[in-house]
Design an enzyme around this catalytic site. Structure first.
Site, PDB file in Angstrom:
ATOM      1  N   GLN A  12       0.756   4.622  -1.118  1.00 46.05           N
ATOM      2  CA  GLN A  12       0.970   5.597  -0.356  1.00 46.05           C
ATOM      3  C   GLN A  12       2.137   6.588  -0.825  1.00 46.05           C
ATOM      4  O   GLN A  12       2.251   7.809  -0.441  1.00 46.05           O
ATOM      5  CB  GLN A  12       1.590   5.007   1.186  1.00 46.05           C
ATOM      6  CG  GLN A  12       0.496   4.281   1.906  1.00 46.05           C
ATOM      7  CD  GLN A  12      -0.534   5.277   2.660  1.00 46.05           C
ATOM      8  OE1 GLN A  12      -0.515   6.498   2.657  1.00 46.05           O
ATOM      9  NE2 GLN A  12      -1.615   4.739   2.881  1.00 46.05           N
TER      10      GLN A  12
ATOM     11  N   ASN B  48       2.684   2.077   4.722  1.00 43.08           N
ATOM     12  CA  ASN B  48       1.130   2.831   5.271  1.00 43.08           C
ATOM     13  C   ASN B  48       1.225   3.324   6.741  1.00 43.08           C
ATOM     14  O   ASN B  48       0.792   4.227   7.179  1.00 43.08           O
ATOM     15  CB  ASN B  48      -0.019   2.489   4.929  1.00 43.08           C
ATOM     16  CG  ASN B  48      -0.146   0.825   5.121  1.00 43.08           C
ATOM     17  OD1 ASN B  48       0.800   0.296   4.710  1.00 43.08           O
ATOM     18  ND2 ASN B  48      -0.999   0.681   5.783  1.00 43.08           N
TER      19      ASN B  48
ATOM     20  N   THR C 153     -18.697  -2.434 -16.000  1.00 44.44           N
ATOM     21  CA  THR C 153     -19.086  -1.154 -16.647  1.00 44.44           C
ATOM     22  C   THR C 153     -18.104  -0.329 -15.767  1.00 44.44           C
ATOM     23  O   THR C 153     -18.099  -0.177 -14.514  1.00 44.44           O
ATOM     24  CB  THR C 153     -20.418  -0.665 -16.364  1.00 44.44           C
ATOM     25  OG1 THR C 153     -21.342  -1.568 -17.091  1.00 44.44           O
ATOM     26  CG2 THR C 153     -20.582   0.801 -16.858  1.00 44.44           C
TER      27      THR C 153
ATOM     28  N   HIS D 218      -8.365   7.511  -3.486  1.00 46.96           N
ATOM     29  CA  HIS D 218      -8.819   8.475  -2.356  1.00 46.96           C
ATOM     30  C   HIS D 218      -7.650   8.633  -1.464  1.00 46.96           C
ATOM     31  O   HIS D 218      -7.896   9.296  -0.375  1.00 46.96           O
ATOM     32  CB  HIS D 218      -9.734   7.577  -1.584  1.00 46.96           C
ATOM     33  CG  HIS D 218      -9.474   6.288  -0.975  1.00 46.96           C
ATOM     34  ND1 HIS D 218      -9.067   6.403   0.641  1.00 46.96           N
ATOM     35  CD2 HIS D 218      -8.893   5.150  -1.161  1.00 46.96           C
ATOM     36  CE1 HIS D 218      -8.694   5.031   0.838  1.00 46.96           C
ATOM     37  NE2 HIS D 218      -8.678   4.150  -0.158  1.00 46.96           N
TER      38      HIS D 218
ATOM     39  N   CYS E  14      -7.000  -0.188   8.364  1.00 44.36           N
ATOM     40  CA  CYS E  14      -7.470  -1.425   7.901  1.00 44.36           C
ATOM     41  C   CYS E  14      -7.176  -2.497   9.124  1.00 44.36           C
ATOM     42  O   CYS E  14      -8.312  -3.330   9.502  1.00 44.36           O
ATOM     43  CB  CYS E  14      -6.839  -2.102   6.808  1.00 44.36           C
ATOM     44  SG  CYS E  14      -6.239  -0.999   5.869  1.00 44.36           S
TER      45      CYS E  14
ATOM     46  N   SER F  11      -4.127   3.833  -5.820  1.00 46.12           N
ATOM     47  CA  SER F  11      -5.350   4.183  -5.530  1.00 46.12           C
ATOM     48  C   SER F  11      -5.783   5.622  -5.296  1.00 46.12           C
ATOM     49  O   SER F  11      -5.028   6.386  -5.125  1.00 46.12           O
ATOM     50  CB  SER F  11      -5.506   3.713  -4.007  1.00 46.12           C
ATOM     51  OG  SER F  11      -6.727   3.945  -3.319  1.00 46.12           O
TER      52      SER F  11
ATOM     53  N   THR G  30      -6.514  -2.339  -3.276  1.00 48.92           N
ATOM     54  CA  THR G  30      -6.848  -3.760  -2.728  1.00 48.92           C
ATOM     55  C   THR G  30      -6.954  -4.708  -3.856  1.00 48.92           C
ATOM     56  O   THR G  30      -6.709  -5.707  -4.290  1.00 48.92           O
ATOM     57  CB  THR G  30      -8.095  -3.889  -1.739  1.00 48.92           C
ATOM     58  OG1 THR G  30      -7.871  -2.920  -0.634  1.00 48.92           O
ATOM     59  CG2 THR G  30      -8.294  -5.020  -1.542  1.00 48.92           C
TER      60      THR G  30
HETATM   61  N1  PMP Z   1      -1.856  -0.536   0.062  1.00 44.81           N
HETATM   62  C1  PMP Z   1      -1.685   0.164   0.970  1.00 44.81           C
HETATM   63  C2  PMP Z   1      -0.088   0.545   1.065  1.00 44.81           C
HETATM   64  C3  PMP Z   1      -2.470   1.130   1.540  1.00 44.81           C
HETATM   65  O1  PMP Z   1      -2.390   2.089   2.322  1.00 44.81           O
HETATM   66  C4  PMP Z   1      -3.829   0.766   1.351  1.00 44.81           C
HETATM   67  C5  PMP Z   1      -5.031   1.729   1.879  1.00 44.81           C
HETATM   68  N2  PMP Z   1      -4.960   1.632   3.236  1.00 44.81           N
HETATM   69  C6  PMP Z   1      -4.331  -0.126   0.292  1.00 44.81           C
HETATM   70  C7  PMP Z   1      -3.422  -0.587  -0.401  1.00 44.81           C
HETATM   71  C8  PMP Z   1      -5.798  -0.252  -0.188  1.00 44.81           C
HETATM   72  O2  PMP Z   1      -6.295   0.683  -0.994  1.00 44.81           O
HETATM   73  P1  PMP Z   1      -7.485   1.020  -1.373  1.00 44.81           P
HETATM   74  O3  PMP Z   1      -8.329   1.453  -0.018  1.00 44.81           O
HETATM   75  O4  PMP Z   1      -7.858   1.408  -2.736  1.00 44.81           O
HETATM   76  O5  PMP Z   1      -8.207  -0.626  -1.567  1.00 44.81           O
END
Ligand code: PMP
Length: 397
Positions: free
Chosen positions: A180, A152, A238, A202, A326, A200, A73
């Site tokens: 993704q 996604n 940091t 996670h 989201c 990202s 994000t």
């Molecule tokens: N872009 C895409 C295509 C995603 O699937 C996501 C997570 N749902 C994000 C951006 C946002 O990633 P983050 O959770 O690391 O902010």
């Protein structure tokens, strides 16, 4: 049912135990500030440097082109705002697509309020960006093209190489949100002529709250956070040493195992889709059947509500998602499915199943069994008319 089944790996993944082991010392043993000059700081900095190298290797760039962020994000916000602000005098036009993540779309909306012009490209019925429109809307004022590598919600993998080549020929910077796609498809920014990329941690079995923005050296992008000199003075604050260490390890593992993992996921995912389509009537796969993320099955069930399916599966210990995590809390119609021109009643009946490294054939068999009975129950109480059933049975999507 004893064992819970997690089929929401597109929302987030479980932390890999090797990744966790690598992170642990950086919480309470090697806890220095990576900017400090003493040995505590130097040890932390060495770990951050190693992670930067691993990520650079994973995507084929130089380590000093990787900037750590709090996630994709932030990376998406940075690249859009950073390019817009740095290029104000050269042009005010940005091209993106209608199916991007909200962190792109909401940021573009913000830039429009500031006077920038944004073109949102249509997609075809598989979710591929309309290249003819891209060519049509490119202008001398275009300062950035931003198209996601893989979606996604529906899993469609874009023809990124083709889009990047067009951008490159016209001398326009090209950014891709590869959140993704990382670990699912090969991403080599050098070969693919990508100028900026959001990542990202996670989504690839790494920790949450950490990600990166790759910025090709020489690309005009304003810094994002003002403050200290961290991240070459472009993203102050940091650095999150344990998170970055975990992210680096997660990238190393996912790029190393990409072929085996994709193969395993694809075959399990295709087995799941086949089983569902054999055992349940009037169910449609969204996105492209082949050029899609190996773990994604986005399915629309006629005459049922996706939320009802989600809650009934959840009661049986099976975790899935409607749309993306989201937006699914908002009960709004998915902007992605809408862009694919899927009828509103099928959009309402859409569920995203996203498999992961831990998913087994038993999990899939169990899910199919539960799903069959859930859909049967829900359709039994559905108020839909016979006329609608007739229309849907003819395959009228
Ligand atoms: N872009 C895409 C295509 C995603 O699937 C996501 C997570 N749902 C994000 C951006 C946002 O990633 P983050 O959770 O690391 O902010």
């Amino acid at each position: 049912m004893d064992k819970k089944i997690y089929l929401d790996n597109a929302a987030t993944t479980m932390l890999n135990s090797e990744v966790l082991a690598e992170m642990m010392p950086y919480f309470n043993s090697i806890y220095g500030n990576a900017s400090s000059l003493h040995s505590f700081g130097r040890d932390a900095k060495a770990a951050v440097d190693l992670a930067r190298e691993r990520i650079a290797k994973g995507i084929g760039c130089k380590p000093n082109e990787i900037y750590f962020t709090s996630g994709a994000t932030e990376a998406n916000n940075w690249i859009l705002r950073g390019v817009a602000n740095a290029n104000r005098t050269r042009g005010n036009h940005i091209i993106t697509s209608k199916i991007e993540h909200p962190s792109i779309l909401e940021t573009c909306a913000d830039l429009e309020r500031q006077g920038f012009k944004v073109t949102y490209l249509d997609v075809d019925s598989y979710g591929f960006v309309r290249i003819d429109q891209l060519l049509h809307y490119l202008s001398k004022d275009t300062i950035l093209i931003s198209i996601m590598a893989a979606n996604n919600e529906i899993g469609t993998i874009q023809n990124i190489q083709a889009i990047a080549s067009i951008a490159n020929e016209k001398g326009i910077p090209f950014h891709t949100d590869a959140t993704q796609a990382l670990g699912a498809i090969n991403l080599n920014v050098q070969e693919m002529k990508i100028d900026a990329m959001s990542l990202s941690s996670h989504k690839i079995y790494g920790p949450k709250g950490v990600g990166a923005l790759y910025i090709r050296s020489g690309l005009l992008v304003d810094r994002f956070m003002t403050g200290g000199e961290q991240e070459s003075g472009r993203r102050a604050g940091t650095v999150n040493t344990p998170g970055i260490v975990g992210f680096g390890k997660a990238v190393e593992i996912c790029t190393r195992d990409i072929v085996a993992n994709s193969k395993k996921l694809k075959s399990l995912r295709d087995y799941f889709i086949r089983q569902v389509q054999q055992k349940i009537d009037m169910v449609y796969l969204n996105g492209h059947p082949v050029q899609r993320l190996p773990n994604n099955a986005s399915l629309s069930f006629a005459m049922v509500e996706g939320e009802s399916i989600l809650f009934m599966l959840d009661m049986q210990g099976i975790a899935v998602s409607t749309g993306s995590a989201c937006s699914s809390g908002s009960l709004q119609e998915s902007h992605v499915l809408k862009a694919l021109n899927i009828p509103a009643d099928l959009i309402q009946g859409t569920v995203r199943f996203s498999l992961g490294k831990m998913t087994t054939k038993e999990d899939i068999d169990q899910t199919v069994d539960v799903l069959v009975s859930v859909i049967k129950k829900l359709r039994h109480i559905s108020p839909v008319t016979k006329a609608q059933v007739g229309r849907l049975k003819k395959g009228d999507k």
